[in-house]
Design an enzyme around this catalytic site. Structure first.
Site, PDB file in Angstrom:
ATOM      1  N   LYS A 130      -1.501  -3.654  -7.470  1.00  0.00           N
ATOM      2  CA  LYS A 130       0.325  -3.701  -7.197  1.00  0.00           C
ATOM      3  C   LYS A 130       0.544  -2.735  -7.515  1.00  0.00           C
ATOM      4  O   LYS A 130       0.229  -1.852  -8.696  1.00  0.00           O
ATOM      5  CB  LYS A 130       1.281  -4.775  -7.083  1.00  0.00           C
ATOM      6  CG  LYS A 130       1.863  -4.835  -6.118  1.00  0.00           C
ATOM      7  CD  LYS A 130       0.946  -5.388  -4.475  1.00  0.00           C
ATOM      8  CE  LYS A 130       2.250  -5.962  -3.481  1.00  0.00           C
ATOM      9  NZ  LYS A 130       1.830  -6.173  -2.485  1.00  0.00           N
ATOM     10  N   ASP A 170       3.145  -1.788   1.677  1.00  0.00           N
ATOM     11  CA  ASP A 170       3.939  -2.610   1.732  1.00  0.00           C
ATOM     12  C   ASP A 170       5.324  -2.177   2.191  1.00  0.00           C
ATOM     13  O   ASP A 170       5.466  -1.769   2.690  1.00  0.00           O
ATOM     14  CB  ASP A 170       3.927  -2.966  -0.010  1.00  0.00           C
ATOM     15  CG  ASP A 170       4.483  -4.755  -0.307  1.00  0.00           C
ATOM     16  OD1 ASP A 170       3.718  -5.119   0.080  1.00  0.00           O
ATOM     17  OD2 ASP A 170       5.872  -5.095  -0.671  1.00  0.00           O
TER      18      ASP A 170
END
Ligand code: NDP
Length: 451
Positions: A130, A170
């Site tokens: 991430k 995201d």
């Protein structure tokens, strides 16, 4: 839980807290997994000896960098950039990039940790990662967003690649941002590869990738509802957020016969008692994705709806709740209110939106509750399908992608049922998802030695 297992959990967590001071979101995510998998680890002592969970909880690599850029006034701005490469036991690191002022290492480590288990659940060969920045795209011009993305990618491009690490979108990173980052990556590396997913349809993107997280969450909820002989048909659904996941969860729930009544953003929520049908969802898509406006503008277009500033939508009575905005957006009081008002199914579209006390309320009330790592895995699964299409230089039809997405969500549901069904028949989806996700990663790590 037996006392020895409790002791194992507490000593494990004491180390996590000592080694990662102040990272409360990361501690929260790790605790949830450790509590689920501790009995399994106790049953297979070699996992303890090989310190598999300790290794999973330590990122393989964390990259932090400066992102300087020039705003429209000619002033220099400096943001922080990050990529957490958490675990590559199952494949290249894979996970989104978040651009939001709240982004810090704790949030990205929690997301990367969750991602490792989620990617394992998809059955596809993807490790966990991430990244992101504390950059706030809100209120910035397209040119400012482009300059930021180019600067961000100039550094990130040194650390990613189609066989190394494949980022996606995201919060705050949608098609526009992926486009600017892909353009810069291609220019710097002189290669046209599938190193980012969520690309435009004309240049390597997969059909249904934008829809996949929200649609997948609804497919997962369908399977949950079926365990109680129910379906979306005729049910009232409360959704938080109004971004990518919320829009497509609302779209699929509506297609399946539900009445969606709320959307929200960080300033408040709208309640539309008439239901938010496809035409209204299209309006929200335009408002959020093109005009980049706020959800309160919905009530000007649809005056029967009401706007509640500075509130979250959990006070609205519903059958099904789908938190699709951000972490820790449902607390204990809100969970109690949902249950009191008759909600019997909570399906997470966002990552970790329900805090541990809220989850305890749902489990105690024995209502259906699924954690994001299971029910929002459709997004990364379809990113995996985008990678496959890029590798074979082909494009599948939306029917083909949808069929694979549906199958993957059903497989994840089946895995949760297998590992999460308790003695009284109640399905603990948290336990099921954590154990099923853990087993695959753990076995791969055992096979690959101490690396
Ligand atoms: P978007 O940026 O498209 O939308 C985010 C939405 O959540 C916006 O409505 C935003 O409102 C709201 N929001 C963001 N931060 C907060 C906050 N602190 N408080 C209240 N509302 C907030 O993001 P996505 O829809 O892509 O992501 C939503 C969630 O789903 C995240 O948890 C993400 O990690 C998760 N997720 C996303 C996937 C994807 O494919 N996109 C895949 C799997 C999970 P505002 O405009 O005011 O910021």
């Amino acid at each position: 839980m037996e006392q020895s297992t409790k002791n194992y959990v507490e000593s494990f967590m004491a180390n996590i807290v000592a080694n990662n001071p102040g990272e409360k979101e990361f501690h929260q995510a790790v605790r949830e997994v450790v509590e689920s998998v501790a009995p399994y680890i106790e049953a297979y002592p070699y996992l303890k000896e090989l310190k598999v969970l300790e290794r999973i909880a330590e990122p393989e690599r964390v990259i932090m960098f400066r992102v300087p850029w020039v705003d429209d006034k000619g002033e220099i701005q400096i943001n922080k950039g990050y990529r957490v490469q958490m675990n590559s036991a199952l494949g290249p690191y894979k996970g989104g990039l978040r651009f939001h002022p709240s982004v810090n290492l704790s949030i990205l480590k929690f997301l990367a940790f969750e991602q490792t288990f989620k990617n394992s659940l998809t059955t596809l060969p993807m490790g966990g990662g991430k990244g992101g920045s504390n950059f706030n795209p809100k209120g910035k011009s397209d040119n400012e967003v482009m300059r930021f993305c180019q600067s961000f990618m100039t550094e990130l491009s040194k650390h990613i690649g189609q066989d190394t690490d494949v980022p996606a979108g995201d919060i705050g990173v949608g098609g526009r941002e992926i486009g600017y980052m892909f353009g810069q990556y291609k220019r710097l590396r002189d290669e046209f590869t599938g190193t980012l997913t969520g690309k435009g349809l004309a240049w390597g993107g997969s059909l249904l990738r934008p829809e996949a997280t929200g649609y997948g969450a609804c497919y997962f909820a369908q399977d949950m509802l079926a365990t109680r002989g129910k379906s979306f048909n005729g049910q009232t659904v409360v959704i938080s957020g109004s971004g990518n996941v919320a829009q497509h969860a609302a779209e699929k729930a509506t297609q399946l016969g539900a009445k969606v009544v709320t959307f929200s953003d960080s300033n408040g929520f709208i309640y539309d008692p008439d239901g938010i049908d496809q035409e209204k969802i299209n309006y929200v898509k335009r408002l959020k994705n093109v005009i980049r406006g706020r959800i309160k503008e919905y009530v000007k277009e649809y005056p029967n709806a009401k706007y509640y500033p500075d509130e979250r939508p959990w006070s609205i009575p519903c059958d099904i709740a789908m938190p699709c905005a951000t972490q820790n957006e449902v607390n204990k009081e809100e969970a109690l209110l949902l249950v009191k008002n008759g909600c019997y199914c909570v399906t997470e579209g966002a990552n970790m939106p329900c805090d541990p006390d809220a989850i305890a309320v749902f489990h105690q009330a024995k209502i259906l509750y699924s954690p994001g790592k299971a029910s929002n895995a459709g997004g990364v699964a379809t990113s995996g399908l985008e990678m496959s299409q890029n590798s074979i230089r082909q494009k599948w039809t939306s029917e083909e992608v949808d069929a694979q997405l549906h199958r993957i969500m059903s497989d994840i549901h089946a895995a949760c049922v297998k590992y999460g069904t308790e003695e009284d028949g109640y399905i603990n989806y948290v336990k099921g998802a954590n154990i099923a996700g853990f087993i695959k990663v753990a076995n791969a790590m055992v096979d690959q030695g101490v690396v």
